[in-house]
Design an enzyme around this catalytic site. Structure first.
Site, PDB file in Angstrom:
ATOM      1  N   ARG A   1       0.855  -1.199   0.000  1.00  0.00           N
ATOM      2  CA  ARG A   1       0.000   0.000   0.000  1.00  0.00           C
ATOM      3  C   ARG A   1       0.882   1.237   0.000  1.00  0.00           C
ATOM      4  O   ARG A   1       0.642   2.196  -0.719  1.00  0.00           O
ATOM      5  CB  ARG A   1      -0.947  -0.025   1.202  1.00  0.00           C
ATOM      6  CG  ARG A   1      -2.217  -0.830   0.994  1.00  0.00           C
ATOM      7  CD  ARG A   1      -1.959  -2.263   0.546  1.00  0.00           C
ATOM      8  NE  ARG A   1      -3.154  -3.065   0.418  1.00  0.00           N
ATOM      9  CZ  ARG A   1      -3.637  -3.893   1.362  1.00  0.00           C
ATOM     10  NH1 ARG A   1      -2.989  -4.039   2.520  1.00  0.00           N
ATOM     11  NH2 ARG A   1      -4.725  -4.591   1.149  1.00  0.00           N
TER      12      ARG A   1
ATOM     13  N   ASP B   1       0.417  -7.161  -3.061  1.00  0.00           N
ATOM     14  CA  ASP B   1      -1.001  -6.886  -2.840  1.00  0.00           C
ATOM     15  C   ASP B   1      -1.544  -6.176  -4.069  1.00  0.00           C
ATOM     16  O   ASP B   1      -0.809  -5.966  -5.042  1.00  0.00           O
ATOM     17  CB  ASP B   1      -1.211  -6.072  -1.545  1.00  0.00           C
ATOM     18  CG  ASP B   1      -2.514  -6.467  -0.843  1.00  0.00           C
ATOM     19  OD1 ASP B   1      -3.568  -6.402  -1.494  1.00  0.00           O
ATOM     20  OD2 ASP B   1      -2.473  -6.847   0.346  1.00  0.00           O
TER      21      ASP B   1
ATOM     22  N   HIS C   1      -6.239 -10.534  -3.461  1.00  0.00           N
ATOM     23  CA  HIS C   1      -5.281  -9.424  -3.326  1.00  0.00           C
ATOM     24  C   HIS C   1      -4.164  -9.547  -4.367  1.00  0.00           C
ATOM     25  O   HIS C   1      -2.989  -9.388  -4.049  1.00  0.00           O
ATOM     26  CB  HIS C   1      -4.706  -9.377  -1.909  1.00  0.00           C
ATOM     27  CG  HIS C   1      -5.693  -8.841  -0.893  1.00  0.00           C
ATOM     28  ND1 HIS C   1      -6.159  -7.552  -0.912  1.00  0.00           N
ATOM     29  CD2 HIS C   1      -6.310  -9.443   0.163  1.00  0.00           C
ATOM     30  CE1 HIS C   1      -7.011  -7.369   0.092  1.00  0.00           C
ATOM     31  NE2 HIS C   1      -7.138  -8.500   0.752  1.00  0.00           N
TER      32      HIS C   1
ATOM     33  N   ASP D   1      -6.390 -14.565   2.395  1.00  0.00           N
ATOM     34  CA  ASP D   1      -7.521 -13.813   2.958  1.00  0.00           C
ATOM     35  C   ASP D   1      -8.321 -13.112   1.860  1.00  0.00           C
ATOM     36  O   ASP D   1      -7.820 -12.884   0.755  1.00  0.00           O
ATOM     37  CB  ASP D   1      -7.011 -12.758   3.947  1.00  0.00           C
ATOM     38  CG  ASP D   1      -6.069 -11.755   3.291  1.00  0.00           C
ATOM     39  OD1 ASP D   1      -5.258 -12.180   2.456  1.00  0.00           O
ATOM     40  OD2 ASP D   1      -6.158 -10.552   3.600  1.00  0.00           O
ATOM     41  N   GLU D   2      -9.534 -12.778   2.206  1.00  0.00           N
ATOM     42  CA  GLU D   2     -10.382 -11.869   1.434  1.00  0.00           C
ATOM     43  C   GLU D   2     -10.349 -12.134  -0.075  1.00  0.00           C
ATOM     44  O   GLU D   2     -10.028 -11.244  -0.855  1.00  0.00           O
ATOM     45  CB  GLU D   2      -9.964 -10.416   1.727  1.00  0.00           C
ATOM     46  CG  GLU D   2     -10.114 -10.051   3.193  1.00  0.00           C
ATOM     47  CD  GLU D   2      -9.694  -8.621   3.526  1.00  0.00           C
ATOM     48  OE1 GLU D   2     -10.371  -7.995   4.341  1.00  0.00           O
ATOM     49  OE2 GLU D   2      -8.688  -8.137   2.970  1.00  0.00           O
TER      50      GLU D   2
ATOM     51  N   TRP E   1      -6.652 -13.729  12.323  1.00  0.00           N
ATOM     52  CA  TRP E   1      -6.779 -12.252  12.336  1.00  0.00           C
ATOM     53  C   TRP E   1      -8.197 -11.795  12.565  1.00  0.00           C
ATOM     54  O   TRP E   1      -8.442 -10.744  13.119  1.00  0.00           O
ATOM     55  CB  TRP E   1      -6.214 -11.654  11.045  1.00  0.00           C
ATOM     56  CG  TRP E   1      -7.024 -11.865   9.796  1.00  0.00           C
ATOM     57  CD1 TRP E   1      -7.072 -12.998   9.042  1.00  0.00           C
ATOM     58  CD2 TRP E   1      -7.879 -10.917   9.140  1.00  0.00           C
ATOM     59  NE1 TRP E   1      -7.896 -12.814   7.962  1.00  0.00           N
ATOM     60  CE2 TRP E   1      -8.409 -11.539   7.994  1.00  0.00           C
ATOM     61  CE3 TRP E   1      -8.247  -9.593   9.421  1.00  0.00           C
ATOM     62  CZ2 TRP E   1      -9.295 -10.896   7.127  1.00  0.00           C
ATOM     63  CZ3 TRP E   1      -9.118  -8.955   8.553  1.00  0.00           C
ATOM     64  CH2 TRP E   1      -9.636  -9.602   7.419  1.00  0.00           C
TER      65      TRP E   1
ATOM     66  N   TRP F   1      -0.653  -2.523   8.546  1.00  0.00           N
ATOM     67  CA  TRP F   1      -1.137  -2.315   7.177  1.00  0.00           C
ATOM     68  C   TRP F   1      -0.993  -0.833   6.896  1.00  0.00           C
ATOM     69  O   TRP F   1      -1.297   0.002   7.753  1.00  0.00           O
ATOM     70  CB  TRP F   1      -2.602  -2.755   7.070  1.00  0.00           C
ATOM     71  CG  TRP F   1      -2.796  -4.191   7.429  1.00  0.00           C
ATOM     72  CD1 TRP F   1      -3.273  -4.682   8.603  1.00  0.00           C
ATOM     73  CD2 TRP F   1      -2.519  -5.337   6.604  1.00  0.00           C
ATOM     74  NE1 TRP F   1      -3.305  -6.057   8.569  1.00  0.00           N
ATOM     75  CE2 TRP F   1      -2.852  -6.488   7.358  1.00  0.00           C
ATOM     76  CE3 TRP F   1      -2.016  -5.509   5.319  1.00  0.00           C
ATOM     77  CZ2 TRP F   1      -2.690  -7.784   6.852  1.00  0.00           C
ATOM     78  CZ3 TRP F   1      -1.868  -6.793   4.816  1.00  0.00           C
ATOM     79  CH2 TRP F   1      -2.205  -7.906   5.579  1.00  0.00           C
ATOM     80  N   THR F   2      -0.577  -0.506   5.666  1.00  0.00           N
ATOM     81  CA  THR F   2      -0.126   0.877   5.464  1.00  0.00           C
ATOM     82  C   THR F   2      -0.992   1.710   4.511  1.00  0.00           C
ATOM     83  O   THR F   2      -0.496   2.645   3.897  1.00  0.00           O
ATOM     84  CB  THR F   2       1.345   0.881   4.983  1.00  0.00           C
ATOM     85  OG1 THR F   2       1.419   0.104   3.779  1.00  0.00           O
ATOM     86  CG2 THR F   2       2.264   0.298   6.018  1.00  0.00           C
ATOM     87  N   GLU F   3      -2.266   1.367   4.406  1.00  0.00           N
ATOM     88  CA  GLU F   3      -3.136   2.208   3.575  1.00  0.00           C
ATOM     89  C   GLU F   3      -3.026   3.672   3.990  1.00  0.00           C
ATOM     90  O   GLU F   3      -2.958   4.564   3.141  1.00  0.00           O
ATOM     91  CB  GLU F   3      -4.604   1.777   3.724  1.00  0.00           C
ATOM     92  CG  GLU F   3      -4.965   0.491   3.012  1.00  0.00           C
ATOM     93  CD  GLU F   3      -4.872  -0.718   3.912  1.00  0.00           C
ATOM     94  OE1 GLU F   3      -4.133  -0.666   4.926  1.00  0.00           O
ATOM     95  OE2 GLU F   3      -5.536  -1.732   3.613  1.00  0.00           O
TER      96      GLU F   3
HETATM   97  C1  ACM Z   1      -6.143  -9.017   6.636  1.00  0.00           C
HETATM   98  O1  ACM Z   1      -6.146  -8.101   7.473  1.00  0.00           O
HETATM   99  N1  ACM Z   1      -6.837  -8.909   5.524  1.00  0.00           N
HETATM  100  C2  ACM Z   1      -5.420 -10.252   6.867  1.00  0.00           C
END
Ligand code: ACM
Ligand code: ZN
Length: 761
Positions: free
Chosen positions: A167, A196, A267, A329-330, A396, A471-473
């Protein structure tokens, strides 16, 4: 002069004689707190004449580390010698047989320091970290350290910190500084989130477009997610394989294992942007500029697997550790549902659905990784559709995934969003830089217990430890990473190292404040959120009045406050007990110690009106997750602000708000107001309409007016002014927007209605 010195020496001697050495009451500033520490008589003086006794070459790494530190911060180095010096003080490394590589014993006596640990193990390095933390902070060449004996050993094997470099990208020197910070707190795992949607950051020789194209985006989201604003500055960067080798070696000298993460199957937009054939539809797409979860994921065709295996082969060659993180994930299943190849795969592999297809995906990758002698670890979604046979799970979304995995006899790393997401706010949002949301203050991290009570003794053994994720958004640079990491990482380090029964928050905060001075010296930008003063509102027994409590950690200072709009100073009124607020005013408060402001000043404006602290009834209860403070929140004298602080709002999913305010006596009113939130991207919509009704008896209501969103003030306040009416009850009906329309985020789902503060004048 001479005389004063003699008296002083005599005094020291007397103190020593009576066994009340000045060190005995000293809190040693060691974080994480050692397993056992006994302070003994006397002091050791480390000076340029102190020697390091070297009997083998196995401690060169530790010697270099200590000498570099001494040189940088005190401008001298220690010389080595092969024999024990007769006259000088010395530091000696002693190799012992031991079970764990991370254990050490540090004995500091009047002229000697002994560090005992297993040969070529992390233990000696950790002893040096402890020693460094004991050094006085002032720059001098005679460093006095108390004599002591420490026996130390970590509670958990996996003591990790994660960093997202997709990010936002962080330079090699930033990564090294981050690794040094981990080392200072005896963390041993760096989870490097390298790929990502917003950028692929690792050179892969076989697929150069991954970085030629995938490492760059055409712009970046700026400001809060709900604004959906973007700049158009090209942004990117990546690490060459040579740079990665350098970082791996750097980390290894600090006994830190790097766990690289290559995200799949979701991702993966940056990879698909580089090689569109990796996805189901093969469409050319751009590296993402914004944050979120995206539909163009890896297809389950053979060629995609071949690609990923080739990528992983290069990755496994670069990183010597046991674990490779494969994300997991996701992953939206939208493309798979309509992809011929993916649907055929479901049939030929006898899978029930796309969840099992994801499980097939991960299991197939696991086979390949296992064939090279390595293990996979993935986010807890890899449990869905069945866990790959040897996979470790990173929990998580709470601790549930971890519990389930441990029960299935799989290794687990705990990193629940509630305690381990360091991208969350660490104090009230209005005093912090923009963050993704959440609330994870230092105290909460310190209180984290990685072993869930749901597990029996055998299952508990599967919990390897925990880590925090950054996480660096919303984290743009090195200084901001440090700010989010520290001091929460120090708290997590103690959770993961120190025996549970030795943990003590007050004691930790005490040591931490000395560490702040060390961090200043190391030029680490840490947050001072622990000095926050919380303004907490509760109902008062008096009408139209609320009670304000100012809450801070009393061991850190005293609270001073003002109510006239001025800034508090060390002479402002000292907070003793709760304050009654019965008219509009601004309360500004802060913590002071030794006449110094600690942390930041917090100010809040209170608006007291006829609705304040009046009994209210709600026809529909708000959702449990958005009901902080209960219905009183709507009449507590605080108008919720933007960006959203969940503690100031009530939220309903799919339901209308029907609220009655009982003014308790018949009176004249001429204005009504209620506020709402508009955050469509987060599924929160303005109401379809807002109706205001009044009554004298609480049975028969007369409608005054129905407002539509286009009538709202500042696009969020339903406000009505009218000729004075005599009433006792006010009813407000806000109609939920209903299902989210197609084309919008969350289409087809119930929308949320968020409201705060009813004002009646
Ligand atoms: C995550 O925070 N999507 C692992
Ligand atoms: Zn497909």
């Amino acid at each position: 002069m001479m005389k004063r010195n003699s008296i002083f020496i005599l005094l020291l001697w007397l103190l020593d004689f009576y066994g009340v050495s000045q060190n005995q009451n000293t809190v040693l500033p060691i974080i994480p707190k050692p397993q056992s520490c006994e302070i003994t008589q006397g002091q050791f003086t480390l000076s340029p004449t102190t020697k390091i006794v070297v009997t083998s070459s196995s401690h060169q790494n530790e010697i270099d580390w200590l000498n570099e530190y001494l040189d940088k911060y005190y401008h001298f180095k220690l010389k080595t010698t092969a024999a024990i010096p007769k006259n000088d003080s010395y530091l000696e490394f002693v190799s012992i047989e031991g079970e764990s590589n991370e254990d050490y014993e540090l004995t500091i006596a009047k002229n000697q320091i002994h560090i005992s640990a297993k040969e070529k193990s992390a233990g000696s390095f950790y002893a040096i970290q402890t020693l460094i933390q004991l050094l006085p902070l002032e720059k001098t060449t005679t460093l006095v350290i108390p004599c002591l004996k420490i026996n130390d050993s970590p509670r958990f094997k996996w003591r990790g910190m994660h960093l997202d470099v997709s990010r936002h990208f962080f330079s090699i020197s930033s990564i090294k500084k981050y690794i040094d910070l981990l080392a200072l707190y005896k963390m041993n795992t760096f989870h490097w989130h390298l790929t990502d949607d917003q950028g692929w950051r690792i050179e892969i020789k076989k697929y150069p477009k991954l970085t030629d194209i995938g490492a760059y985006r055409k712009g970046t989201m700026v400001g809060p997610y709900s604004d959906q604003k973007f700049d158009s500055k090209p942004y990117g960067g990546f690490y060459t394989q040579e740079e990665i080798k350098d970082i791996v070696a750097y980390a290894s000298k600090r006994y830190i294992t790097i766990v690289p993460e290559i995200e799949m199957p979701g991702h993966s937009v940056a990879a698909v942007a580089a090689y569109p054939w990796l996805s189901c539809i093969g469409k050319q797409i751009d590296v993402e500029k914004g944050w979120g979860v995206f539909e163009d994921v890896f297809c389950t065709k053979d060629s995609t697997f071949q690609f990923l295996e080739n990528v992983l082969d290069e990755v496994m060659n670069l990183f010597p550790g046991k674990y490779i993180h494969i994300g997991g994930d996701e992953c939206p299943k939208t493309r798979w549902k309509t992809c011929k190849t993916c649907q055929a795969r479901i049939k030929t592999e006898n899978l029930k659905n796309e969840h099992e297809l994801q499980s097939y995906f991960i299991t197939r990758i696991e086979k390949h990784v296992n064939s090279k002698g390595k293990q996979i670890i993935g986010w807890d979604e890899i449990l869905e559709g069945g866990l790959a046979p040897n996979a470790a799970v990173m929990s998580w979304r709470g601790t549930e995934g971890g519990i389930e995995a441990a029960k299935q006899k799989h290794q687990v790393v705990m990193t629940p969003g509630s305690h381990c997401y360091f991208d969350h706010y660490q104090s009230a949002p209005n005093g912090e830089p923009l963050a993704i949301g959440g609330y994870t203050p230092l105290e909460k991290v310190y209180a984290f217990e990685p072993i869930p009570t749901e597990l029996n003794t055998e299952e508990q053994n599967y919990i390897l430890g925990a880590q925090a994720n950054i996480w660096t958004e919303y984290i743009l640079n090195e200084k901001h990473v440090e700010y989010m990491a520290m001091p929460r990482m120090a708290a997590l380090a103690e959770v993961l190292w120190t025996p549970k029964d030795k943990k003590n928050e007050t004691d930790f905060l005490n040591r931490l404040q000395t560490h702040f001075l060390l961090l200043d010296k190391l030029e680490i930008n840490y947050a001072k959120a622990l000095y926050k003063v919380e303004q907490k509102i509760t109902p008062s027994s008096k009408p139209n009045t609320v009670e304000l409590e100012l809450i801070a950690n009393a061991s850190l200072g005293s609270i001073r406050y003002t109510s006239d709009g001025s800034m508090p100073n060390p002479k402002s009124e000292k907070y003793q007990s709760s304050i009654n607020l019965d008219k509009d005013m601004t309360i500004s408060s802060a913590l002071f110690k030794d006449n110094q402001l600690k942390g930041k000043i917090s100010s809040r404006y209170y608006e007291i009106n006829k609705a304040t602290n009046k009994p209210i009834t709600l026809k529909n209860e708000p959702s449990k997750s958005y009901n902080y403070g209960g219905s009183f929140t709507l009449v507590n004298g605080v108008v919720a602000k933007l960006p959203r602080d969940n503690n100031e709002w009530l939220g309903w999913s799919g339901k209308d708000i029907e609220v009655i305010v009982n003014l308790e006596k018949v009176q004249e009113i001429s204005s009504l107001q209620i506020g709402f939130l508009n955050e469509e991207l987060n599924w929160i919509y303005l109401p379809k309409s807002v109706e205001f009704l009044v009554s004298i008896d609480g049975i028969n209501y007369t409608s005054i007016k129905k407002l539509l969103p286009e009538d709202f003030q500042f696009e969020r306040f339903a406000k009505l002014s009218f000729q004075a009416k005599t009433v006792k009850y006010v009813k407000i009906i806000a109609q939920n927007f209903g299902k989210i329309p197609s084309g919008k985020t969350g289409a087809g789902e119930d929308s949320w209605l968020f409201s705060d503060e009813i004002q009646i004048k």
